[in-house]
Design a protein around this motif. Structure first.
Motif, PDB file in Angstrom:
ATOM      1  N   ASP A 268       0.841  -1.202   0.000  1.00 22.41           N
ATOM      2  CA  ASP A 268       0.000   0.000   0.000  1.00 22.41           C
ATOM      3  C   ASP A 268       0.879   1.255   0.000  1.00 22.41           C
ATOM      4  OD1 ASP A 268      -1.902   2.078   0.708  1.00 22.41           O
ATOM      5  OD2 ASP A 268      -3.211   0.512   1.479  1.00 22.41           O
ATOM      6  N   TRP A 269       1.900   1.267   0.871  1.00 21.05           N
ATOM      7  CA  TRP A 269       2.812   2.414   0.957  1.00 21.05           C
ATOM      8  C   TRP A 269       3.549   2.602  -0.371  1.00 21.05           C
ATOM      9  CZ3 TRP A 269       7.955   3.472   0.342  1.00 21.05           C
ATOM     10  CH2 TRP A 269       8.428   4.688   0.867  1.00 21.05           C
ATOM     11  N   CYS A 270       4.003   1.511  -0.972  1.00 16.08           N
ATOM     12  CA  CYS A 270       4.737   1.595  -2.239  1.00 16.08           C
ATOM     13  C   CYS A 270       3.868   2.172  -3.358  1.00 16.08           C
ATOM     14  CB  CYS A 270       5.256   0.215  -2.647  1.00 16.08           C
ATOM     15  SG  CYS A 270       6.636  -0.384  -1.628  1.00 16.08           S
ATOM     16  N   VAL A 271       2.613   1.771  -3.401  1.00 17.92           N
ATOM     17  CA  VAL A 271       1.702   2.301  -4.427  1.00 17.92           C
ATOM     18  C   VAL A 271       1.476   3.796  -4.204  1.00 17.92           C
ATOM     19  CG1 VAL A 271      -0.647   2.201  -5.356  1.00 17.92           C
ATOM     20  CG2 VAL A 271       0.592   0.079  -4.851  1.00 17.92           C
ATOM     21  N   GLN A 272       1.213   4.172  -2.946  1.00 15.12           N
ATOM     22  CA  GLN A 272       0.984   5.593  -2.639  1.00 15.12           C
ATOM     23  C   GLN A 272       2.202   6.447  -2.969  1.00 15.12           C
ATOM     24  OE1 GLN A 272      -0.720   6.513   1.235  1.00 15.12           O
ATOM     25  NE2 GLN A 272      -1.652   4.479   1.321  1.00 15.12           N
ATOM     26  N   ASN A 273       3.418   5.887  -2.820  1.00 17.03           N
ATOM     27  CA  ASN A 273       4.650   6.649  -3.036  1.00 17.03           C
ATOM     28  C   ASN A 273       5.262   6.422  -4.422  1.00 17.03           C
ATOM     29  OD1 ASN A 273       5.610   8.074  -0.315  1.00 17.03           O
ATOM     30  ND2 ASN A 273       4.538   6.185   0.215  1.00 17.03           N
TER      31      ASN A 273
ATOM     32  N   ASN B 286      -5.120  -9.659  -3.346  1.00 14.83           N
ATOM     33  CA  ASN B 286      -5.820  -8.435  -3.745  1.00 14.83           C
ATOM     34  C   ASN B 286      -4.871  -7.245  -3.839  1.00 14.83           C
ATOM     35  OD1 ASN B 286      -8.283  -9.664  -3.977  1.00 14.83           O
ATOM     36  ND2 ASN B 286      -9.062  -9.013  -1.994  1.00 14.83           N
ATOM     37  N   VAL B 287      -3.969  -7.120  -2.863  1.00 11.94           N
ATOM     38  CA  VAL B 287      -3.069  -5.962  -2.886  1.00 11.94           C
ATOM     39  C   VAL B 287      -2.008  -6.125  -3.978  1.00 11.94           C
ATOM     40  CG1 VAL B 287      -1.306  -6.669  -1.190  1.00 11.94           C
ATOM     41  CG2 VAL B 287      -1.988  -4.263  -1.349  1.00 11.94           C
TER      42      VAL B 287
ATOM     43  N   ALA C  26      -1.590  -0.814 -10.977  1.00  8.23           N
ATOM     44  CA  ALA C  26      -0.993   0.521 -10.856  1.00  8.23           C
ATOM     45  C   ALA C  26       0.314   0.622 -11.637  1.00  8.23           C
ATOM     46  CB  ALA C  26      -0.754   0.864  -9.388  1.00  8.23           C
ATOM     47  N   GLY C  27       0.724  -0.470 -12.282  1.00 10.19           N
ATOM     48  CA  GLY C  27       1.930  -0.466 -13.105  1.00 10.19           C
ATOM     49  C   GLY C  27       3.207  -0.768 -12.352  1.00 10.19           C
TER      50      GLY C  27
ATOM     51  N   SER D 258       5.125  -1.894 -18.592  1.00 10.96           N
ATOM     52  CA  SER D 258       4.135  -2.571 -17.744  1.00 10.96           C
ATOM     53  C   SER D 258       4.741  -3.808 -17.090  1.00 10.96           C
ATOM     54  CB  SER D 258       2.931  -2.989 -18.588  1.00 10.96           C
ATOM     55  OG  SER D 258       3.276  -4.070 -19.447  1.00 10.96           O
ATOM     56  N   PRO D 259       4.198  -4.215 -15.937  1.00 13.79           N
ATOM     57  CA  PRO D 259       4.673  -5.458 -15.302  1.00 13.79           C
ATOM     58  C   PRO D 259       4.559  -6.663 -16.224  1.00 13.79           C
ATOM     59  CG  PRO D 259       3.321  -4.214 -13.770  1.00 13.79           C
ATOM     60  CD  PRO D 259       3.200  -3.525 -15.093  1.00 13.79           C
TER      61      PRO D 259
END
Length: 389
Positions: free
Chosen positions: A212-217, A237-238, A245-246, A338-339
């Motif tokens: 979650d932190w990595c996506v937000q940052n 899910n995460v 989110a790429g 992309s991943p």
């Protein structure tokens, strides 16, 4: 739904039950109910300090609550809630550590990283390392480490009290020059996310909060050198959210020496990594199978260690950091890849691994990572796309 009653029911339960540290992961079937519960939680926790034990992941709309209160909530709100056990997981290294040296490690050379540095050194690529933290005083890492986050002690630097995270960081982006050690992507930026304690243990909720932190940052790649045997809906899910989110998640397969492997590496949205030995065979300890996307050097890998030292370690953890470093070299040339495309390029450019007696190539999955071939293929693919625009 009465959200005030929901949280007070939880408070009643945890006030009379012993606090053994166990947690449960709560998610609502309806996102609007999550929003209502979240608003009420924020309003109540200033007056009810016990509610500060509750943590939240906005990315997957989950609450992490003490196990003592979750059972009653599930019985009362069974038609509205999903409850999942907060499982434990471990880092993927083998306890065969011995002193290492400040040098160019064999694994960095094996994936042809030095030959790739004329094209890319990973500059400006942001790598999240969900692990035990990092040694900020290590001279080979001081130019590579960003502040990151400490999920176990919020507000403190993610300092390493185990060594595993520092070892991973060294392979990724050590920049010690001729006097120290060089990692695969020496100009990448490392963001340690301390989710694991001194013994190398963490919970699913810690990993969810870390992603979650990595996506937000807006982290570009996440290195996850750990795993567990059991599926987790919350973890999957995460991982899916990060994928969409790429953000590429590169995960170790585990050290059981078996076909099959651990989660999260087995989720299709991750890039699953096995380990090769110094003879370029699949290491005896490495998990293997068709789901493995790529193998990296994992036997007797020397890297940075605590107290400004160096140590040799083995495991799919070590292999994963080599692959993440190679991916960072590519992302510096192809930002925004992309991943899915990254995974395809890693698989396509891997070199065949040497077979042990009785092994069949098809049973192993991918081949061995090659950073130079990866960059060349990535640049060719970019030119092909540009030519068709």
């Amino acid at each position: 739904m009465d959200y005030y009653k929901f949280w007070n029911m939880l408070l009643e339960e945890i006030s009379v039950a012993p606090n053994n540290g166990e947690r449960r992961i709560l998610t609502f079937n309806d996102p609007r109910q999550y929003a209502g519960a979240f608003t009420q939680w924020k309003a109540l926790k200033a007056k009810q300090p016990e509610l500060r034990q509750v943590q939240v992941s906005p990315l997957i709309r989950a609450f992490f609550v003490p196990a003592a209160g979750a059972g009653k909530l599930m019985r009362r709100f069974a038609d509205l809630l999903n409850v999942e056990e907060d499982l434990q997981m471990q880092i993927h290294s083998i306890a065969n550590e011995k002193s290492g040296t400040a040098t160019l490690p064999w694994g960095v050379k094996a994936i042809h990283a030095p030959q790739a540095w004329s094209k890319s050194t990973g500059v400006h690529v942001k790598i999240g390392i969900i692990d035990t933290g990092a040694d900020y005083r290590h001279p080979d890492l001081k130019h590579s480490l960003a502040s990151g986050v400490n999920l176990l002690h919020r507000g403190m630097l993610p300092l390493d009290d185990n060594g595993h995270g520092t070892h991973i960081a060294g392979t990724l982006a050590a920049a010690g020059g001729t006097r120290g050690m060089m990692g695969v992507a020496p100009r990448a930026l490392l963001y340690p996310v301390k989710a694991f304690d001194h013994s190398g243990s963490a919970y699913v909720s810690d990993i969810v909060l870390g992603i979650d932190w990595c996506v937000q940052n807006r982290i570009d790649i996440i290195n996850m050198s750990f795993g567990m045997k059991t599926r987790s809906k919350a973890l999957h899910n995460v991982v899916i959210k990060a994928y969409r989110a790429g953000i590429a998640i590169i995960a170790s397969s585990g050290n059981d020496g078996k076909r099959g492997g651990d989660y999260p590496a087995r989720y299709p949205e991750t890039i699953a990594v096995g380990a090769i030995d110094k003879r370029h065979r699949v290491a005896g300890f490495s998990n293997r199978g068709s789901y493995i996307d790529v193998y990296g050097p994992g036997e007797g890998v020397s890297s940075c260690w605590l107290k400004e030292g160096y140590k040799e370690m083995s495991g799919t953890s070590m292999a994963t950091s080599h692959v993440t470093g190679a991916a960072a070299l590519l992302l510096a040339l192809r930002p925004g890849i992309s991943p899915r495309e990254l995974k395809l390029l890693l698989r396509r450019t891997a070199s065949p691994v040497r077979l042990r007696k009785g092994q069949r190539r098809a049973s192993l999955g991918g081949g061995a990572a090659d950073a130079l071939r990866l960059l060349k293929a990535g640049v060719r693919a970019k030119r092909a796309v540009s030519a068709n625009v």
